[in-house]
Design an enzyme around this catalytic site. Structure first.
Site, short mmCIF file in Angstrom:
data_model
loop_
_atom_site.label_atom_id
_atom_site.label_comp_id
_atom_site.label_asym_id
_atom_site.label_seq_id
_atom_site.Cartn_x
_atom_site.Cartn_y
_atom_site.Cartn_z
N LYS A 121 0.82 -1.22 0.00
CA LYS A 121 0.00 0.00 0.00
C LYS A 121 0.85 1.26 0.00
CE LYS A 121 -4.39 -1.63 1.65
NZ LYS A 121 -5.44 -1.59 2.64
N LYS A 205 -4.97 -10.96 -6.43
CA LYS A 205 -6.27 -11.21 -5.80
C LYS A 205 -7.32 -10.23 -6.33
CE LYS A 205 -5.81 -8.24 -1.82
NZ LYS A 205 -6.00 -7.89 -0.48
N LYS A 208 -10.64 -4.32 -4.37
CA LYS A 208 -11.40 -3.07 -4.54
C LYS A 208 -10.57 -2.05 -5.31
CE LYS A 208 -13.29 -3.39 0.15
NZ LYS A 208 -13.08 -2.96 1.54
P1 TYM Z 1 -10.75 -5.60 3.79
O1 TYM Z 1 -11.75 -4.54 4.03
O2 TYM Z 1 -9.65 -5.35 2.80
O3 TYM Z 1 -11.45 -6.94 3.33
C1 TYM Z 1 -12.55 -7.48 4.05
C2 TYM Z 1 -12.46 -8.98 4.07
O4 TYM Z 1 -12.50 -9.52 2.73
C3 TYM Z 1 -11.42 -10.44 2.57
N1 TYM Z 1 -10.97 -10.39 1.16
C4 TYM Z 1 -10.89 -11.46 0.35
N2 TYM Z 1 -11.17 -12.76 0.56
C5 TYM Z 1 -11.00 -13.61 -0.50
N3 TYM Z 1 -10.56 -13.22 -1.72
C6 TYM Z 1 -10.28 -11.91 -1.97
N4 TYM Z 1 -9.88 -11.53 -3.18
C7 TYM Z 1 -10.43 -10.97 -0.90
N5 TYM Z 1 -10.25 -9.63 -0.79
C8 TYM Z 1 -10.58 -9.30 0.47
C9 TYM Z 1 -10.33 -9.94 3.52
O5 TYM Z 1 -9.42 -10.97 3.84
C10 TYM Z 1 -11.17 -9.52 4.71
O6 TYM Z 1 -11.48 -10.64 5.52
N6 TYM Z 1 -7.56 -5.42 7.60
C11 TYM Z 1 -8.89 -5.87 7.23
C12 TYM Z 1 -9.99 -5.24 8.04
C13 TYM Z 1 -9.86 -5.40 9.52
C14 TYM Z 1 -10.03 -6.59 10.26
C15 TYM Z 1 -9.84 -6.23 11.63
C16 TYM Z 1 -10.31 -7.90 9.90
C17 TYM Z 1 -9.57 -4.40 10.41
N7 TYM Z 1 -9.57 -4.92 11.68
C18 TYM Z 1 -9.93 -7.18 12.66
C19 TYM Z 1 -10.40 -8.84 10.93
C20 TYM Z 1 -10.20 -8.48 12.27
C21 TYM Z 1 -9.11 -5.47 5.78
O7 TYM Z 1 -8.47 -4.61 5.25
O8 TYM Z 1 -10.13 -6.09 5.18
#
Ligand code: TYM
Length: 344
Positions: A121, A205, A208
């Protein structure tokens, strides 16, 4: 790092979060939301919209509230029930940022410097990245441990952050001589859909932030757009194979088979049993049908919820109150443990 000697013996609890940064896609749905819905029936669950995380990168100030409501709407549309699971916005529970501060004093710079998501990032010019972006995984650890959550359903891209959360919990327990105070949160990653890849380049992957909208299926896409994206998805010229071994070195085919299997709740081999030997001219329309059939009801409910912003706010407000009731006594104990003058 060696395993803790005194295990945590508190109750099991599930926590996860999604950032309010743009449209949710099929990867978020399969890697996270669909798993959340399944877990709410048997566990105490908290599902958070992590709006403090969303401000670690440049963002549209005017859109943040709407984006937060959108993720809450997606939670509800996917089938989360606010009477079963706590649905709330991170910024409504100050315990997260307070605990993040204590964890900042426990985590080591070297640990954070190894985080691949920060490197991706921040890009080439990491000197110009925000301190918040660097510290992002510490806030994530605080999100989880403010509730002493024991299980965290996420996609595979969050594995390294979860390992860091465990290291922080372990070091806190040791540094402050509080054995078993925090649990070592377990990631729940396995299962179909843990890593959904881009429809245009199966080495990346689904994301977004991919500049090509054709690379992902958004929860806001209509049936035609979903079908068009699957039709245009990159593939190879061979028909689908009959075995997983033959599928292994065909990343595009593997991704599409994986999506089909995850949505149908079956294994990749079951899909090959049905479609092995057939070309993508047959398989892609079948996949479109499954995607549209699975996501259309979610999209429909999502739009219904978005038309009721007050109802979403009510869910978030109630959820925030319930979440704070769990986190506040834990933070009070943490204040005692770290030796602050005032514990509550
Ligand atoms: P974020 O918002 O990027 O994504 C949300 C969730 O979607 C999953 N994900 C995917 N799973 C499968 N294939 C993909 N291509 C894919 N893209 C995204 C992510 O693994 C996630 O589960 N850091 C986290 C948010 C967060 C969080 C937390 C998660 C903040 N605090 C505490 C768990 C516990 C994030 O950026 O997710």
């Amino acid at each position: 790092m060696s395993e803790e000697t005194t295990p945590y013996n508190g109750p099991e609890r599930v926590f996860s979060g999604v950032q309010p940064t743009g449209n949710l896609h099929l990867g978020n749905y399969l890697g996270a939301l669909k798993k959340f819905v399944a877990l709410q029936h048997e566990h105490d669950c908290l599902f958070c919209v992590v709006d403090w995380h969303a401000i670690t990168m440049p963002y549209d100030i005017g859109a943040l509230k709407t984006n937060t409501r959108q993720i809450a709407a997606a939670y509800l549309a996917s089938g989360l029930d606010p009477n079963k699971a706590i649905i709330f916005a991170q910024s409504s529970v100050t315990a997260h940022v307070e605990l993040a501060w204590y964890f900042n004093c426990v985590a080591r710079m070297g640990w954070l410097e190894r985080m691949t998501q920060f490197k991706e990032k921040a890009g080439k010019d990491k000197e110009r990245a925000s301190v918040g972006l660097f510290d992002y995984p510490v806030l994530q650890a605080a999100d989880i441990l403010a509730y002493k959550a024991t299980h965290v359903p996420v996609g595979e891209d969050q594995k390294q952050h979860l390992e860091l959360s465990r290291d922080i919990a372990d070091k806190f327990n040791r540094d402050f001589d509080a054995p078993g105070f925090f649990p070592m949160p377990e990631p729940l990653i396995k299962g179909p859909g843990a890593r959904v890849m881009s429809l245009k380049d199966a080495s990346k992957k689904m994301s977004k932030s991919d500049p090509s909208d054709l690379s992902r299926i958004n929860l806001t896409d209509d049936a035609d757009a979903m079908a068009k994206k699957i039709k245009k998805a990159k593939t190879d010229p061979e028909p689908l194979p009959a075995t997983l071994e033959e599928l292994a070195d065909r990343p595009e085919a593997r991704n599409l088979v994986g999506i089909y299997a995850a949505l149908k709740g079956c294994g990749d081999q079951d899909v090959l049993n049905e479609y092995g030997g057939q070309g993508f001219g047959t398989f892609k329309p079948a996949l479109s049908e499954v995607v549209v059939e699975s996501l259309s009801p979610v999209t429909q409910k999502f739009n219904d919820w978005l038309a009721e912003p007050d109802a979403i706010d009510e869910v978030l407000r109630n959820g925030g109150e319930k979440a704070a009731e769990i986190a506040d006594p834990i933070i009070s104990d943490v204040r005692d443990i770290v030796g602050l003058w005032k514990s509550a």
